[in-house]
Structure formats: C-alpha cells, structure tokens
Write a protein that holds these residues in place. Sequence first.
Motif, PDB file in Angstrom:
ATOM      1  N   GLN A   1       8.283  35.312 -31.713  1.00 51.72           N
ATOM      2  CA  GLN A   1       8.803  35.726 -30.417  1.00 51.72           C
ATOM      3  C   GLN A   1       8.509  34.710 -29.322  1.00 51.72           C
ATOM      4  O   GLN A   1       9.139  34.730 -28.269  1.00 51.72           O
ATOM      5  N   LYS A   2       7.557  33.799 -29.576  1.00 44.46           N
ATOM      6  CA  LYS A   2       7.281  32.753 -28.603  1.00 44.46           C
ATOM      7  C   LYS A   2       8.405  31.721 -28.593  1.00 44.46           C
ATOM      8  O   LYS A   2       8.567  30.975 -27.641  1.00 44.46           O
ATOM      9  N   GLN A   3       9.142  31.636 -29.708  1.00 41.43           N
ATOM     10  CA  GLN A   3      10.219  30.671 -29.801  1.00 41.43           C
ATOM     11  C   GLN A   3      11.486  31.294 -29.221  1.00 41.43           C
ATOM     12  O   GLN A   3      12.050  32.223 -29.787  1.00 41.43           O
ATOM     13  N   GLN A   4      11.922  30.771 -28.100  1.00 42.34           N
ATOM     14  CA  GLN A   4      13.055  31.362 -27.407  1.00 42.34           C
ATOM     15  C   GLN A   4      14.363  31.112 -28.147  1.00 42.34           C
ATOM     16  O   GLN A   4      15.360  31.767 -27.897  1.00 42.34           O
ATOM     17  N   LYS A   5      14.359  30.163 -29.050  1.00 43.42           N
ATOM     18  CA  LYS A   5      15.568  29.853 -29.806  1.00 43.42           C
ATOM     19  C   LYS A   5      15.178  29.499 -31.227  1.00 43.42           C
ATOM     20  O   LYS A   5      14.382  28.600 -31.456  1.00 43.42           O
ATOM     21  N   LYS A   6      15.714  30.214 -32.211  1.00 39.90           N
ATOM     22  CA  LYS A   6      15.403  29.930 -33.606  1.00 39.90           C
ATOM     23  C   LYS A   6      16.222  28.732 -34.086  1.00 39.90           C
ATOM     24  O   LYS A   6      17.263  28.404 -33.533  1.00 39.90           O
ATOM     25  N   ILE A   7      15.725  28.099 -35.143  1.00 35.43           N
ATOM     26  CA  ILE A   7      16.401  26.920 -35.661  1.00 35.43           C
ATOM     27  C   ILE A   7      16.740  27.116 -37.126  1.00 35.43           C
ATOM     28  O   ILE A   7      16.123  27.917 -37.821  1.00 35.43           O
ATOM     29  N   SER A   8      17.733  26.390 -37.602  1.00 38.91           N
ATOM     30  CA  SER A   8      18.184  26.525 -38.978  1.00 38.91           C
ATOM     31  C   SER A   8      17.654  25.378 -39.820  1.00 38.91           C
ATOM     32  O   SER A   8      17.129  24.384 -39.305  1.00 38.91           O
ATOM     33  N   ARG A   9      17.814  25.507 -41.118  1.00 38.28           N
ATOM     34  CA  ARG A   9      17.345  24.462 -42.026  1.00 38.28           C
ATOM     35  C   ARG A   9      18.206  23.211 -41.960  1.00 38.28           C
ATOM     36  O   ARG A   9      17.853  22.187 -42.546  1.00 38.28           O
ATOM     37  N   THR A  10      19.340  23.280 -41.273  1.00 41.32           N
ATOM     38  CA  THR A  10      20.160  22.084 -41.097  1.00 41.32           C
ATOM     39  C   THR A  10      19.827  21.363 -39.794  1.00 41.32           C
ATOM     40  O   THR A  10      20.443  20.359 -39.462  1.00 41.32           O
ATOM     41  N   THR A  11      18.846  21.877 -39.076  1.00 41.29           N
ATOM     42  CA  THR A  11      18.468  21.282 -37.799  1.00 41.29           C
ATOM     43  C   THR A  11      17.706  19.977 -37.999  1.00 41.29           C
ATOM     44  O   THR A  11      16.865  19.866 -38.885  1.00 41.29           O
ATOM     45  N   ALA A  12      18.002  19.008 -37.157  1.00 41.41           N
ATOM     46  CA  ALA A  12      17.253  17.755 -37.129  1.00 41.41           C
ATOM     47  C   ALA A  12      17.163  17.287 -35.684  1.00 41.41           C
ATOM     48  O   ALA A  12      17.853  17.805 -34.803  1.00 41.41           O
ATOM     49  N   VAL A  13      16.284  16.331 -35.447  1.00 42.22           N
ATOM     50  CA  VAL A  13      16.118  15.761 -34.112  1.00 42.22           C
ATOM     51  C   VAL A  13      16.424  14.273 -34.203  1.00 42.22           C
ATOM     52  O   VAL A  13      15.991  13.594 -35.136  1.00 42.22           O
TER      53      VAL A  13
ATOM     54  N   LYS B   1      16.719  -2.023 -33.211  1.00 39.34           N
ATOM     55  CA  LYS B   1      17.664  -2.407 -32.162  1.00 39.34           C
ATOM     56  C   LYS B   1      17.601  -1.473 -30.961  1.00 39.34           C
ATOM     57  O   LYS B   1      18.292  -1.697 -29.967  1.00 39.34           O
ATOM     58  N   CYS B   2      16.792  -0.429 -31.069  1.00 41.17           N
ATOM     59  CA  CYS B   2      16.691   0.552 -29.989  1.00 41.17           C
ATOM     60  C   CYS B   2      15.307   0.512 -29.343  1.00 41.17           C
ATOM     61  O   CYS B   2      15.154   0.125 -28.190  1.00 41.17           O
ATOM     62  N   LYS B   3      14.293   0.940 -30.097  1.00 41.51           N
ATOM     63  CA  LYS B   3      12.902   0.971 -29.631  1.00 41.51           C
ATOM     64  C   LYS B   3      12.736   1.757 -28.332  1.00 41.51           C
ATOM     65  O   LYS B   3      11.858   1.464 -27.512  1.00 41.51           O
ATOM     66  N   ASN B   4      13.594   2.757 -28.151  1.00 41.14           N
ATOM     67  CA  ASN B   4      13.483   3.613 -26.980  1.00 41.14           C
ATOM     68  C   ASN B   4      12.224   4.474 -27.095  1.00 41.14           C
ATOM     69  O   ASN B   4      11.876   4.944 -28.177  1.00 41.14           O
ATOM     70  N   LYS B   5      11.520   4.668 -26.000  1.00 42.87           N
ATOM     71  CA  LYS B   5      10.372   5.576 -26.023  1.00 42.87           C
ATOM     72  C   LYS B   5      10.897   6.999 -26.192  1.00 42.87           C
ATOM     73  O   LYS B   5      11.651   7.496 -25.356  1.00 42.87           O
ATOM     74  N   VAL B   6      10.494   7.652 -27.298  1.00 39.18           N
ATOM     75  CA  VAL B   6      11.030   8.981 -27.597  1.00 39.18           C
ATOM     76  C   VAL B   6       9.983  10.083 -27.500  1.00 39.18           C
ATOM     77  O   VAL B   6      10.324  11.270 -27.549  1.00 39.18           O
TER      78      VAL B   6
ATOM     79  N   ARG C   1      20.848   7.590 -31.643  1.00 39.86           N
ATOM     80  CA  ARG C   1      21.170   8.699 -32.538  1.00 39.86           C
ATOM     81  C   ARG C   1      20.582   8.556 -33.938  1.00 39.86           C
ATOM     82  O   ARG C   1      21.076   9.161 -34.884  1.00 39.86           O
ATOM     83  N   MET C   2      19.535   7.782 -34.079  1.00 41.74           N
ATOM     84  CA  MET C   2      18.828   7.728 -35.360  1.00 41.74           C
ATOM     85  C   MET C   2      18.018   9.001 -35.547  1.00 41.74           C
ATOM     86  O   MET C   2      17.389   9.495 -34.611  1.00 41.74           O
ATOM     87  N   LYS C   3      18.026   9.539 -36.776  1.00 39.10           N
ATOM     88  CA  LYS C   3      17.257  10.743 -37.073  1.00 39.10           C
ATOM     89  C   LYS C   3      15.768  10.456 -36.950  1.00 39.10           C
ATOM     90  O   LYS C   3      15.250   9.489 -37.502  1.00 39.10           O
ATOM     91  N   LEU C   4      15.065  11.336 -36.236  1.00 37.07           N
ATOM     92  CA  LEU C   4      13.627  11.190 -36.029  1.00 37.07           C
ATOM     93  C   LEU C   4      12.817  12.213 -36.816  1.00 37.07           C
ATOM     94  O   LEU C   4      11.712  11.928 -37.262  1.00 37.07           O
TER      95      LEU C   4
ATOM     96  N   ASN D   1      14.147  14.767 -23.113  1.00 38.89           N
ATOM     97  CA  ASN D   1      14.965  13.855 -22.306  1.00 38.89           C
ATOM     98  C   ASN D   1      15.245  12.547 -23.042  1.00 38.89           C
ATOM     99  O   ASN D   1      16.066  11.737 -22.602  1.00 38.89           O
ATOM    100  N   LYS D   2      14.566  12.356 -24.191  1.00 39.12           N
ATOM    101  CA  LYS D   2      14.756  11.147 -24.985  1.00 39.12           C
ATOM    102  C   LYS D   2      15.279  11.437 -26.392  1.00 39.12           C
ATOM    103  O   LYS D   2      15.668  10.526 -27.114  1.00 39.12           O
ATOM    104  N   SER D   3      15.258  12.694 -26.796  1.00 37.06           N
ATOM    105  CA  SER D   3      15.722  13.078 -28.129  1.00 37.06           C
ATOM    106  C   SER D   3      16.487  14.386 -28.029  1.00 37.06           C
ATOM    107  O   SER D   3      16.413  15.089 -27.018  1.00 37.06           O
ATOM    108  N   GLU D   4      17.220  14.722 -29.098  1.00 40.06           N
ATOM    109  CA  GLU D   4      18.059  15.917 -29.051  1.00 40.06           C
ATOM    110  C   GLU D   4      18.200  16.539 -30.432  1.00 40.06           C
ATOM    111  O   GLU D   4      18.071  15.869 -31.458  1.00 40.06           O
ATOM    112  N   VAL D   5      18.479  17.854 -30.436  1.00 37.79           N
ATOM    113  CA  VAL D   5      18.735  18.589 -31.667  1.00 37.79           C
ATOM    114  C   VAL D   5      20.199  18.423 -32.046  1.00 37.79           C
ATOM    115  O   VAL D   5      21.077  18.371 -31.187  1.00 37.79           O
TER     116      VAL D   5
END
Length: 300
Positions: free
Chosen positions: A186-198, A247-252, A204-207, A278-282
């Motif tokens: 219940q602490k997680q306001q949004k559930k995630i699926s097994r296909t979820t990645a960040v 080629k990216c080396k963005n701080k994530v 857009r490299m998978k982290l 702000n640096k990564s996304e689902v």
Amino acid sequence: MDKIDHLIFISPLSAIQEADKKLLEDAGIRRAVVAINGPLPELAPHIDTLHLDIHDDENEDILELLPRTLDWIDQGINSNSPTLLLCHAGVSRSATVATAHLMRKYSLSLEDALVRVRRCRPIADPNPNFKHQLKIFQLAGWSVSDSNPLVRRYRLLQKAKSIAGDGHGTRSDIDNKEGLLHLYQQKQQKKISRTTAVRCKQCRMKLAGYDDIVMYIPSSPFYVESLEWMNLVGGEVSGKLYCPNDKCKNKVGTYDWTGVKDSSLNEYVVPAIMLHQNKSEVYQIGAAVNNPLSLLRPGV
C-alpha cells in the motif's frame, strides 16, 4: 538432551562436555551440528561433526549457512543416523537450526516451527536477527536462492552493513534505519509489471529491469539493487551513478550505503541506490502484479 523431531536432538554444549561421552554413543548419536564461534570442541571420536563458526549476535549471517546445514542433517536422517544440534546454551543458535529444519521439512511458518521446538525445549529462543533471517527463509519458500528478491534484498543490506562498518559509518546507523523501512504494497502508489524496466532519459539505454527494482513510488527515485554497470566495488559509502553508455555518460542517479530518508515515505531506505526520475524513466509498463518484497518488513 531434548528430542525435537525424528532423529533430531538439541543440547547445550556444556551438558555434553560434562557428561560421560559414552552416553552419546549409548544414545545412538552419530552426527552433530556444532554452532559456536571459535575452535571446534572435542566430542566423541565416533561423531561426525559439522562446525558452524558463528556468533550469537545481531550481525551474524546464518541464512547463507542454512541450505548446506539442512542438507547435511537430511543426509543423516536418510542414513538413519541421529543428529545432535549444539551451541553454548542450547537456546539461540542450535534452536535456529532446529527451527529451520522443521520449517523446510514440514513447510511451516517461522512461528509454527518455533512453537514445535519450544514444546520439546521451552528455553529455545533464536535472537531477533536470526528470527528475521528465518522469516526471509520462510517467505523465500524455504530456500536461499539468488532468484528470490527477498534473498537478494537481504544480501544487499548485508553488503551495506559491511561497507558502512568499514570506516565510513557504523552498523548502528544502518540497524536503526532498517527498522523504519516498510515495504508494504500500500506504500507503493503505483504497481509495476514484470515487463517494466528503467532507462536513461537521454540515450534510452536500459538501466534496470523489474527484478532489479526494490521499490517504485512515482514521487520518489527508483530504488534498485547494486548492478554490475554501477561498479560499486570500491567500498565508497556514497557517490554518483552515470549512464553506462560511453557515448552518453549522463548522471542518472546516486547511492548511499548508509541510506537516505525518503520524503514521500518519511522513512529511511537502506541502502539507497537510486535512479532519479528527472534523469531516467519507466517503460514497457504492463498489467500490475504483486511485488513479493511487500510481504516483509525488516526487523520482523
């Protein structure tokens, strides 16, 4: 010497050392698990011994020893050889092994197995640290496997304690914060699926994948496990995380092995290995599933 189950006995080491060792032979004891730190005490020469060199304290890791220990006990049972479980007082370490044996053999919860042990030995009382590990053992299906997120979470916390205790912080810092971390669904306001990645927002490299995500709350960072690309092997207690794409080396993200206080939860997350939103996304979000991490509250 108390009989806990078929061919399984428990006793304090002092009682065995003070008694005539011939009594062990007369009782048919052929094997012994001796759970004490330091040198292995001398028992009767006919006894095959497994030594668990462990302390009875809040920092000892007994979970990793359970599979090998329980398999060894089962070998004795299969050969019809009585096994004696020993520690200094016959209260905590040997009781932990006895409880784990009953849990795995009969698919019991920690609580039910401990009740059965105490029926035979009322003073049996694993310390809180061992009880917590036995609860993980139960929720992980009476096994200790890298494929189980609860086991991986436990190992991650052990690594955090090791790093923080190596001149960078104190174990008490982590122990105090650990009890505040509630991984309830219940602490997680949004559930995630097994296909979820960040992935990295910039390239857009998978982290991190679903199994790497410890906790996901939309208003907080993505809390993840220690991953190979992060290269967190230098022992630094905190630092920054950069995208592994050359080629990216963005701080994530950032990490702190002693933990950080999450403003959304108003609780500490220990250790805190974070990919910032702000640096990564689902991406690839699918149907919601229950995260097994929500079943366990550290400190239980």
